[in-house]
Design an enzyme around this catalytic site. Structure first.
Site, PDB file in Angstrom:
ATOM      1  N   ASP A  17       9.091  59.082  31.231  1.00  0.00           N
ATOM      2  CA  ASP A  17       7.789  59.655  31.549  1.00  0.00           C
ATOM      3  C   ASP A  17       7.872  61.164  31.332  1.00  0.00           C
ATOM      4  O   ASP A  17       8.083  61.943  32.263  1.00  0.00           O
ATOM      5  CB  ASP A  17       7.414  59.330  33.002  1.00  0.00           C
ATOM      6  CG  ASP A  17       5.919  59.440  33.238  1.00  0.00           C
ATOM      7  OD1 ASP A  17       5.190  59.776  32.284  1.00  0.00           O
ATOM      8  OD2 ASP A  17       5.482  59.196  34.380  1.00  0.00           O
ATOM      9  N   GLU A  46       8.196  52.994  34.183  1.00  0.00           N
ATOM     10  CA  GLU A  46       6.961  52.519  33.551  1.00  0.00           C
ATOM     11  C   GLU A  46       7.175  51.306  32.663  1.00  0.00           C
ATOM     12  O   GLU A  46       6.296  50.451  32.535  1.00  0.00           O
ATOM     13  CB  GLU A  46       6.355  53.656  32.730  1.00  0.00           C
ATOM     14  CG  GLU A  46       5.029  53.310  32.056  1.00  0.00           C
ATOM     15  CD  GLU A  46       4.478  54.460  31.240  1.00  0.00           C
ATOM     16  OE1 GLU A  46       3.461  54.252  30.555  1.00  0.00           O
ATOM     17  OE2 GLU A  46       5.064  55.556  31.278  1.00  0.00           O
ATOM     18  N   LYS A  87      11.575  53.560  28.954  1.00  0.00           N
ATOM     19  CA  LYS A  87      10.468  54.426  28.557  1.00  0.00           C
ATOM     20  C   LYS A  87      10.425  55.604  29.525  1.00  0.00           C
ATOM     21  O   LYS A  87      10.155  55.435  30.711  1.00  0.00           O
ATOM     22  CB  LYS A  87       9.146  53.662  28.580  1.00  0.00           C
ATOM     23  CG  LYS A  87       7.990  54.430  27.980  1.00  0.00           C
ATOM     24  CD  LYS A  87       6.730  53.585  27.966  1.00  0.00           C
ATOM     25  CE  LYS A  87       5.599  54.314  27.260  1.00  0.00           C
ATOM     26  NZ  LYS A  87       5.297  55.619  27.886  1.00  0.00           N
TER      27      LYS A  87
END
Length: 230
Positions: free
Chosen positions: A31, A174, A29
């Site tokens: 950012d 994350e 994921k």
């Protein structure tokens, strides 16, 4: 080119059951800021989740047009600033997100360049690909977008979700995204076929006090006084 498309969204949740692991693809994921790139033979137009045209903010992505060799496409991806270790830095990206001056955007691009991390394709050469399963769209993307100075295809792994999640923890990322290999692309919809699995940090604390909530928080607390051991 279709300009009414919106990104497909994921739900927050846990890893798929281990028995279903092989039916999913996993990627980190990033950012950054989600963008659809409308690529034509001589132009690139960047549209954010809200529908705002953000093309002027990222001039270094104009070269994506020639990178596709004259083909037209609508790509889904994340605009991010990558550090030396390959991780994304949202703080470094923030000053670039709302720039609407071409001169200012060029200055920032020279100092803090972005990378467009491509994860999907919604249209290719004038034909919609959203009904195709994710696995097939992924193959199309990998054959379409070469790694360049400011763009790359997001690495993805069929199966092995638990291993990638653990790796993301060690990297300080994350979390990861899990996508069903047979899922179509659902523009503008939040679907359980895509799942955000976040790394949650925990800490044991002592509650020293609280205030009562007001307004919308009247049924709960307003603030907490927490303590941690040194």
């Amino acid at each position: 080119m279709a300009t009414d498309l919106r990104p497909m969204l994921a739900v927050s949740g846990r890893l798929p059951p281990a028995r279903e692991d092989d039916a999913w693809s996993y990627e980190l994921k990033w950012d950054g800021v989600r963008m659809l790139a409308h690529v034509a033979p001589s132009s690139v137009r960047l549209i954010g989740r809200s529908g705002i045209d953000a093309t002027i903010a990222y001039p270094e992505l104009a070269g994506l047009s020639s990178a596709l060799g004259g083909r037209t496409a609508v790509l889904d991806g994340e605009v991010a600033v990558l550090g030396p270790d390959g991780s994304s830095d949202f703080g470094a990206l923030a000053p670039r997100m709302h720039v609407r001056s071409a001169t200012r955007a060029a200055e920032l691009a020279a100092r803090v360049p972005v990378t467009y991390i491509v994860c999907d394709v919604l249209r290719l050469d004038g034909r919609s690909t959203i009904a195709l399963p994710y696995a097939q769209r992924r193959t199309l993307v990998e054959g379409l977008v070469p790694t360049g100075p400011h763009w790359q295809v997001s690495p993805a792994f069929a199966g092995g979700g638990a291993d990638l999640l653990e790796a993301s923890r060690r990297m300080g990322v994350e979390g990861i995204l899990a996508k069903r290999l047979d899922s179509p692309y659902r523009p503008g919809q939040r679907s359980t076929e895509w799942v955000k699995v976040k790394n949650l940090l925990t800490q044991e604390v002592v509650i020293g006090g609280y205030t009562t909530g007001e307004g919308r928080r009247a049924s709960t607390f307003g603030a907490l006084l927490l303590g941690v051991s040194a």
